[in-house]
Design a protein around this motif. Structure first.
Motif, PDB file in Angstrom:
ATOM      1  N   GLY A 103       0.802  -1.218   0.000  1.00 21.73           N
ATOM      2  CA  GLY A 103       0.000   0.000   0.000  1.00 21.73           C
ATOM      3  C   GLY A 103       0.828   1.258   0.000  1.00 21.73           C
ATOM      4  N   VAL A 104       1.896   1.277   0.805  1.00 23.18           N
ATOM      5  CA  VAL A 104       2.746   2.464   0.925  1.00 23.18           C
ATOM      6  C   VAL A 104       3.621   2.654  -0.314  1.00 23.18           C
ATOM      7  N   HIS A 156      -6.377   0.637  -1.890  1.00 22.38           N
ATOM      8  CA  HIS A 156      -7.153  -0.582  -1.643  1.00 22.38           C
ATOM      9  C   HIS A 156      -6.388  -1.508  -0.696  1.00 22.38           C
ATOM     10  N   ALA A 157      -5.083  -1.642  -0.907  1.00 17.72           N
ATOM     11  CA  ALA A 157      -4.260  -2.487  -0.041  1.00 17.72           C
ATOM     12  C   ALA A 157      -4.217  -1.930   1.374  1.00 17.72           C
ATOM     13  N   LEU A 158      -4.114  -0.597   1.485  1.00 15.40           N
ATOM     14  CA  LEU A 158      -4.082   0.031   2.803  1.00 15.40           C
ATOM     15  C   LEU A 158      -5.417  -0.118   3.528  1.00 15.40           C
ATOM     16  N   LYS A 159      -6.506  -0.019   2.767  1.00 19.06           N
ATOM     17  CA  LYS A 159      -7.823  -0.198   3.359  1.00 19.06           C
ATOM     18  C   LYS A 159      -7.978  -1.619   3.899  1.00 19.06           C
ATOM     19  N   SER A 200      -6.432  -5.614  10.224  1.00 19.58           N
ATOM     20  CA  SER A 200      -5.699  -5.388  11.466  1.00 19.58           C
ATOM     21  C   SER A 200      -6.636  -5.317  12.664  1.00 19.58           C
ATOM     22  N   GLY A 201      -7.937  -5.248  12.395  1.00 21.87           N
ATOM     23  CA  GLY A 201      -8.905  -5.223  13.483  1.00 21.87           C
ATOM     24  C   GLY A 201      -9.367  -3.849  13.878  1.00 21.87           C
ATOM     25  N   TYR A 202      -8.909  -2.819  13.146  1.00 25.51           N
ATOM     26  CA  TYR A 202      -9.324  -1.454  13.465  1.00 25.51           C
ATOM     27  C   TYR A 202     -10.779  -1.254  13.063  1.00 25.51           C
TER      28      TYR A 202
END
Length: 232
Positions: free
Chosen positions: A167-168, A174-177, A183-185
Motif C-alpha cells: 500500500g505504501v 485498496h491495499a491500505l484499506k 488489522s482489526g481497526y
C-alpha cells in the motif's frame, strides 16, 4: 475346540520386515493380528511401536497407502503404554499430510485447471484414500489441526506487514484499506445506538428496519429530530 492358527510370518508384527508387497487384505489381517499382540502387555506395545515406526516411514517413502492402518496401531501402542504422545503424533501427522495434499491440489489446478479426485491425491501422495477423505471432509476444523493453525497465526503479522508495504510503496489505497480492516481497526460509530425501536405515534421502526433505510433518508430523519430537540 477349533484350533487358533498363529499368523503367518509375513503378517506377524514381531517378524515382519517390510510391508511393500502387502495387499489390502494383508494389511487388514496384519492390523487385526498386531492389535491383539499390542493389547497383550506394555512390553508388547513397546516392542511393536519400534517396528511400527519403521513401517510408517516405509509407507510414506514408498507411497504404499498404508499410513492410516499403521498410525492407528501406533495410537493403540500409546494407549497401552499410557504415554501422552498420541496427541502430538496426530497433530504432526495431520500437518505433514496437509502439506502433501494441499501441494498436490495446488499443482494440479495450475497444470490442468481442475481439482484432482480422491484417488488421484491418494496415488500421488502415497496416503490412504481414507486419510485423504478425512482431510478433505474435515478441513481446518479437524481437531488435530493445532500445529497448522499455529503456523497460520504466526504468519498473519508477516502477511499484514507485506500488505501495508504494498500500500505504501505503490500508493495502493485498496491495499491500505484492507490492511486497516484486517488489522482489526474499527471506525468509531457516531450514530446513536438503538437498543429496541423508535416510535412516532403509531409508527414503529426497529433497529434492523432503520438500518435498511437509504442513507439519505436516515440523514433527513437525524436532521428533523435534531431540529426538534434544539427547539425544545
Amino acid at each position: 475346540m477349533e484350533e487358533i492358527k498363529a499368523p503367518t510370518t509375513q503378517l506377524d508384527i514381531t517378524k515382519v520386515e517390510s510391508i511393500q508387497n502387502f495387499t489390502e487384505s494383508d494389511i487388514s489381517e496384519f492390523f487385526e493380528n498386531s492389535l491383539v499382540y499390542i493389547k497383550g502387555s506394555k512390553e508388547n506395545a513397546s516392542n511393536a511401536l519400534k517396528i511400527l515406526n519403521v513401517l510408517l516411514n516405509e509407507t510414506y517413502e514408498k507411497k504404499l497407502g498404508f499410513d492410516d492402518a499403521i498410525l492407528n496401531l501406533c495410537y493403540a501402542c500409546y494407549k497401552v503404554l499410557e504415554q501422552p504422545w498420541e496427541k502430538y503424533l496426530r497433530n504432526s501427522t495431520y500437518e505433514r499430510n496437509h502439506g502433501d495434499i494441499s501441494a498436490f491440489i495446488h499443482n494440479t489446478i495450475l497444470d490442468y485447471g481442475r481439482f484432482p479426485n480422491v484417488s488421484m491425491i491418494a496415488s500421488e501422495t502415497g496416503l490412504s484414500r481414507m486419510t485423504v477423505h478425512k482431510h478433505l471432509k474435515d478441513g481446518f476444523d479437524h481437531k488435530f489441526n493445532e500445529l497448522l493453525n499455529g503456523k497460520i497465526q504466526y504468519m498473519i503479522p508477516k502477511a499484514l506487514e507485506k500488505l501495508y508495504l504494498i500500500g505504501v510503496e505503490n500508493n495502493n489505497s485498496h491495499a491500505l484499506k484492507n490492511f486497516i480492516e484486517l488489522s482489526g481497526y474499527k471506525k468509531p460509530n457516531n450514530t446513536t445506538e438503538i437498543n429496541n425501536y423508535i416510535q412516532i405515534n403509531n409508527l414503529k421502526l426497529s433497529k434492523e428496519e432503520l438500518e435498511k433505510l437509504p442513507h439519505e433518508t436516515i440523514l433527513e430523519l437525524e436532521n428533523i429530530i435534531s431540529k426538534a430537540i434544539i427547539k425544545k
